[in-house]
Design an enzyme around this catalytic site. Structure first.
Site, PDB file in Angstrom:
ATOM      1  N   HIS A 219       0.546  -1.439  -0.239  1.00  0.00           N
ATOM      2  CA  HIS A 219      -0.175  -0.139   0.055  1.00  0.00           C
ATOM      3  C   HIS A 219       0.935   1.073  -0.002  1.00  0.00           C
ATOM      4  O   HIS A 219       0.304   2.561  -0.581  1.00  0.00           O
ATOM      5  CB  HIS A 219      -1.074  -0.091   1.548  1.00  0.00           C
ATOM      6  CG  HIS A 219      -1.703  -0.875   0.864  1.00  0.00           C
ATOM      7  ND1 HIS A 219      -3.055  -0.341  -0.328  1.00  0.00           N
ATOM      8  CD2 HIS A 219      -2.228  -2.615   0.729  1.00  0.00           C
ATOM      9  CE1 HIS A 219      -3.618  -1.431  -0.381  1.00  0.00           C
ATOM     10  NE2 HIS A 219      -3.327  -2.907   0.368  1.00  0.00           N
TER      11      HIS A 219
ATOM     12  N   CYS B 127      -8.983  -2.509 -12.284  1.00  0.00           N
ATOM     13  CA  CYS B 127      -8.426  -1.598 -11.665  1.00  0.00           C
ATOM     14  C   CYS B 127      -7.695  -1.634 -10.572  1.00  0.00           C
ATOM     15  O   CYS B 127      -6.962  -1.081  -9.718  1.00  0.00           O
ATOM     16  CB  CYS B 127      -9.505  -1.570 -10.149  1.00  0.00           C
ATOM     17  SG  CYS B 127      -9.967  -2.689  -9.444  1.00  0.00           S
TER      18      CYS B 127
END
Ligand code: PEP
Ligand code: MG
Length: 551
Positions: free
Chosen positions: A188, A501
């Site tokens: 992340h 995505c």
């Protein structure tokens, strides 16, 4: 010259002082204090600092969102000076002669347990507040800075790796780039860097030393190189690359306002991935045509307790309104695996990526799911909101999700609350099962969005967090591209559209393959929109082939 080699996970070059992320340590020191008066005065200073921070936060909330939103910080300020809480700390100092950090930590635990054991739900929820206040006082005692960065000037942020919840608290205006010892292209930190459009390098290992703090680093997110004290030649090539980067940025500005259409007239939906309402400004600045993935779990990761329906509604509504009628696809909660949220009290799993995560948690905990769906449907009255469910493997899951949506719509209708009954529903295709079941799944939904990060991990059996898989981790693997084709064929047969995505969507080298497969939408980090638009506009679908699917 010191050269460190890592893996570039977000492109771009930059230079600036190295700054190591200060983690709010879980470990609270415990020792015998000789001078109790000194401990008391440290407590008073930390309280004073905490009060000032909370007043500033309340003030900021009041200005941005009105009086009501400031209440939380006002309550926290009351806790800081609460007589019983402070007495508990002082008695521990007097009686146990311990250091003040330990006394504060103990008082926090005691009070949180006391609130947690109360019958009243409202009082139980205060346990999270007291923990938060205790952490604030502790941070002030231990010199840990909120936002992780105590520097006036922007820095290159160095860390072992950053947890998703840690990336959320960062003061982003202070970050020029990221470099980490661990991490991977799918971590992340990397995703955040790409959203921010700044360079990031991971996997530097022990070469990245804490003692480098403060020294000027030159980093290249393409080659994965970090240099300290560069020699003349290295410095010159760095400067040339920086100048080219600036030129490119300027050139890309000319892409703003242009259509996302190929030379042969195929329109592609070029959308953006975001993690919070604040990211919308980057979407607008880069002319994204919609939001293809709003990772709603970041609202949960940022909170110390379940975000309420109202809090979620406000967040979703603000994004829907800011996008002004453009599609905003909000993914329902996707926690578990690498995204752990304390207050969910998830059972520790041996292999959490394959455990209770994402939609599985929502279907097992219908009350929390209902809260999120209510917030999403309420927001649908303020823009073109679409709802997307993650980690689908089976037809029954989608049917159950749709039943939950219907029941929420019925509730809202009964309560006279406006919503869009035509709100589109989509699913993420990110498990091999969803590829094999694509024909059946496509009949149930309005769109597919392929999460290539997870699809790659599950298809190739390669942990997305692991940086050591080397040649075995192949994002361009024909298996992934064939899976995409299977999903696209199923989608089109059912008359629905399909997008990507996952991070692969921004890979310019794969654009011709995506066009040949028939991908209709690409949702990428805001910084990737304009380069991708330029590439789409130069492409001709008739010349695109499926050759990469063969091997
Ligand atoms: C994916 O898996 O590709 C995806 C987009 O979702 P996340 O990275 O949040 O798991
Ligand atoms: Mg995923």
């Amino acid at each position: 010259m010191i050269l460190m080699q890592g893996k570039g996970v977000s492109k771009g070059v930059t230079s600036g002082p190295l700054y190591f992320f200060r983690r709010s340590s879980e470990e609270i020191p415990h020792y015998t204090a000789d001078d109790i008066e000194n401990e008391k005065s440290r407590l008073a200073q930390a309280q004073e600092k905490s009060m000032a921070q909370l007043e500033a936060l309340a003030e900021q909330c009041r200005a941005e969102a009105g009086d009501e939103s400031a209440v939380l910080f006002e309550t926290h300020a009351m806790f800081v000076e609460d007589e019983d809480y402070v007495d508990c700390i002082l008695s521990a100092l007097e009686e146990e002669h311990c250091n003040v950090e330990y006394a504060v930590g103990q008082a926090g635990e005691q009070f949180a347990a006391m609130f947690g054991a109360m019958d009243d739900e409202y009082m139980q929820a205060r346990a999270a507040d007291i923990k938060d206040v205790t952490r604030r006082i502790l941070n002030n005692l231990m010199g840990v800075v909120e936002g992780g960065i105590d520097s006036e000037e922007p820095v290159i942020l160095a860390a072992d790796d950053l947890a998703p919840s840690e990336t959320l608290q960062l003061d982003k205006s202070k970050i020029l780039g990221f470099i980490t010892q661990g991490g991977s292209g799918n971590s992340h930190t990397a995703i955040l860097a790409r959203t921010m459009g700044i360079p990031a390098i991971c996997g530097l290992g022990d070469a990245l030393k804490q003692s480098y703090e403060g020294r000027t680093a030159y980093i290249d997110g393409e080659t994965g190189k970090v240099v300290l004290e560069p020699d003349e030649l290295t410095l010159q090539s760095f400067r040339e690359k920086l100048a080219k980067q600036e030129q490119m940025r300027e050139l890309m500005q000319t892409m703003k306002g242009q259509e996302d259409v190929t030379l042969d007239g195929r329109h592609i939906k070029l959308y953006c991935n975001i993690g919070s309402p604040e990211d919308v400004s980057a979407v607008l600045a880069n002319d994204g045509q919609g939001i293809g993935l709003f990772r709603s779990e970041f609202l949960y990761l940022a909170a110390s307790d379940y975000p309420t329906e109202e809090e979620q509604f406000q967040a979703y509504k603000s994004v829907a309104e800011a996008m002004n009628g453009k599609r905003v696809i909000i993914r329902t909660l996707d926690i578990g695996a690498d995204k752990q949220v304390d207050y969910f009290h998830l059972t520790k799993e041996e292999n959490p990526a394959m455990g209770l995560r994402a939609i599985r948690i929502c279907l097992n905990r219908p009350e929390g799911f209902r809260t999120q769906l209510r917030a999403l449907y309420r927001a649908s009255a303020y823009g073109k909101v679409a709802i997307m469910f993650p980690m689908i493997t089976s037809v029954w899951e989608v049917k159950e999700c749709k039943r939950a949506c219907k029941s929420v719509m019925a509730e809202l209708t009964q309560e006279g609350i406006p919503f869009n009954p035509e709100t589109e529903i989509g699913i993420m295709i990110e498990t091999p099962a969803s590829i094999f079941m694509a024909h059946d799944l496509a009949k149930l939904v309005d769109f597919f969005s392929v999460g290539t990060n997870d699809l790659t991990q599950y298809t190739l059996a390669c942990d997305r967090q692991c940086n050591d898989l080397g040649k075995f981790f192949v994002p361009h693997h024909p298996a992934i591209l064939r899976a995409l084709k299977m999903a696209a064929d199923a989608a089109h047969e059912a008359g629905i559209w399909i997008g990507i995505c996952g991070e692969l969507g921004a890979d310019l080298s794969l654009l011709p393959t995506f066009l040949a497969i028939g991908i209709d939408e690409l949702s990428v980090s805001p910084a990737s929109v304009l380069p991708l638009r330029a590439a789409i506009r130069e492409s001709d679908t008739r010349a695109c082939t499926l050759e990469l699917l063969e091997q």
